[in-house]
Scaffold this active site. Structure first.
Site, short mmCIF file in Angstrom:
data_model
loop_
_atom_site.label_atom_id
_atom_site.label_comp_id
_atom_site.label_asym_id
_atom_site.label_seq_id
_atom_site.Cartn_x
_atom_site.Cartn_y
_atom_site.Cartn_z
N ASP A 161 0.88 -1.16 0.00
CA ASP A 161 0.00 0.00 0.00
C ASP A 161 0.93 1.23 0.00
OD1 ASP A 161 -2.28 1.73 0.80
OD2 ASP A 161 -1.17 1.80 2.69
N ASP A 216 0.00 5.21 0.90
CA ASP A 216 -0.17 6.20 1.97
C ASP A 216 -0.22 5.52 3.33
OD1 ASP A 216 -0.77 9.07 0.83
OD2 ASP A 216 -1.61 7.60 -0.56
N ASP A 251 -1.46 -0.44 6.00
CA ASP A 251 -1.68 0.23 7.29
C ASP A 251 -3.15 0.41 7.63
OD1 ASP A 251 -2.16 2.24 5.29
OD2 ASP A 251 -2.02 3.73 6.89
O1 LIG Z 1 -4.67 8.15 -1.61
C1 LIG Z 1 -5.52 7.39 -1.12
O2 LIG Z 1 -6.72 7.48 -1.43
C2 LIG Z 1 -5.09 6.32 -0.15
O3 LIG Z 1 -3.97 5.68 -0.69
P1 LIG Z 1 -3.51 4.21 -0.21
O4 LIG Z 1 -4.44 3.25 -0.86
O5 LIG Z 1 -2.11 4.11 -0.74
O6 LIG Z 1 -3.58 4.17 1.29
#
Ligand SMILES: O=C(O)COP(=O)(O)O
Length: 229
Positions: free
Chosen positions: A12, A14, A162
């Site tokens: 993942d 963020d 996360d």
């Molecule tokens: O930017 C987003 O909507 C969240 O991103 P992620 O899936 O990498 O946690």
């Protein structure tokens, strides 16, 4: 649940590779005003970090049809503010260690590929596969397609994330989930999902899934990194 060894590490973005929560906390209330959902008071942050995405959406009173618009707006704001978002300390070294151990790397994220590559900078070349722009609850489909196209059996893949929706995505495709303790969601809430691994810091991942590299006696892999042969 698969216990490894893992042939593909999917990340993942963020909260897992990128330390974007301070930026997120800074912009979310302007987004709340624009899309008419509840502002987040400072004392609510800890409660929200214990919830899954559906729980957060309910808590903030977000009407589900607005989610794609909110998400697109947030990604545009992230592109505007991309210089404020960086990788967590230890992430470049973790990627280098996995790379050196021959573990192929991939990303499945709701964020855009442009934002992700901008934050990764020179680390972007380490990733062989990307599936970006997944909807809030659409990561499972993207993860499944990426694993199939990359040619791996799901039980040989580890998804590192996360959020509880990252766990849900991994479970839906039959791959293992590694929960990180440094992201948006509280590690205790992630632990309750029964992850294959709980990582306290980025350096723990290579140690857990990649065989140690042979290094000269007395020299640690990180000490040897960056030396010319
Ligand atoms: O930017 C987003 O909507 C969240 O991103 P992620 O899936 O990498 O946690």
């Amino acid at each position: 649940m698969s216990t490894g060894p893992y042939r593909l590490a999917v990340f993942d973005f963020d909260g897992t590779l990128a330390d974007s929560f301070p930026w997120f906390a800074d912009v979310i209330n302007d987004v709340a005003d624009r899309y008419r959902f509840a502002r987040i008071a400072p004392h609510e942050t800890e409660t929200l970090r214990g919830l899954d995405a559906a729980g957060i959406v309910r808590h903030l009173g977000i009407v589900p049809w607005k989610l794609p618009f909110i998400s697109r707006h947030m990604h545009r704001l992230a592109a505007r503010d991309i210089h404020r978002i960086s990788l967590f300390p230890g992430v470049p070294a973790m990627l280098a260690d996995l790379d050196a151990a021959g573990v192929p790397l991939a990303i499945v994220s709701s964020n855009t590929r442009a934002n992700i590559e901008a934050v990764l900078g020179p680390e972007a070349h380490r990733f062989r596969h990307f599936a970006c722009g997944a909807s809030l609850f659409g990561k499972g489909k993207r993860l499944s397609a990426l694993i199939r196209e990359a040619g791996f059996a799901p039980e040989t893949v580890l998804y590192v994330g996360d959020e509880i929706r990252d766990h849900d995505a991994a479970r839906s495709v039959g791959c293992a989930f590694a929960a990180v303790a440094w992201g948006y969601t509280h590690v205790e809430a992630l632990r309750a999902t029964g992850p294959a691994l709980v990582l306290s810091e980025p350096g723990a991942l290579a140690a857990a899934i990649a065989p140690p590299r042979s290094t000269p006696a007395g020299e640690s892999p990180s000490a040897s990194r960056g030396k010319t042969p």
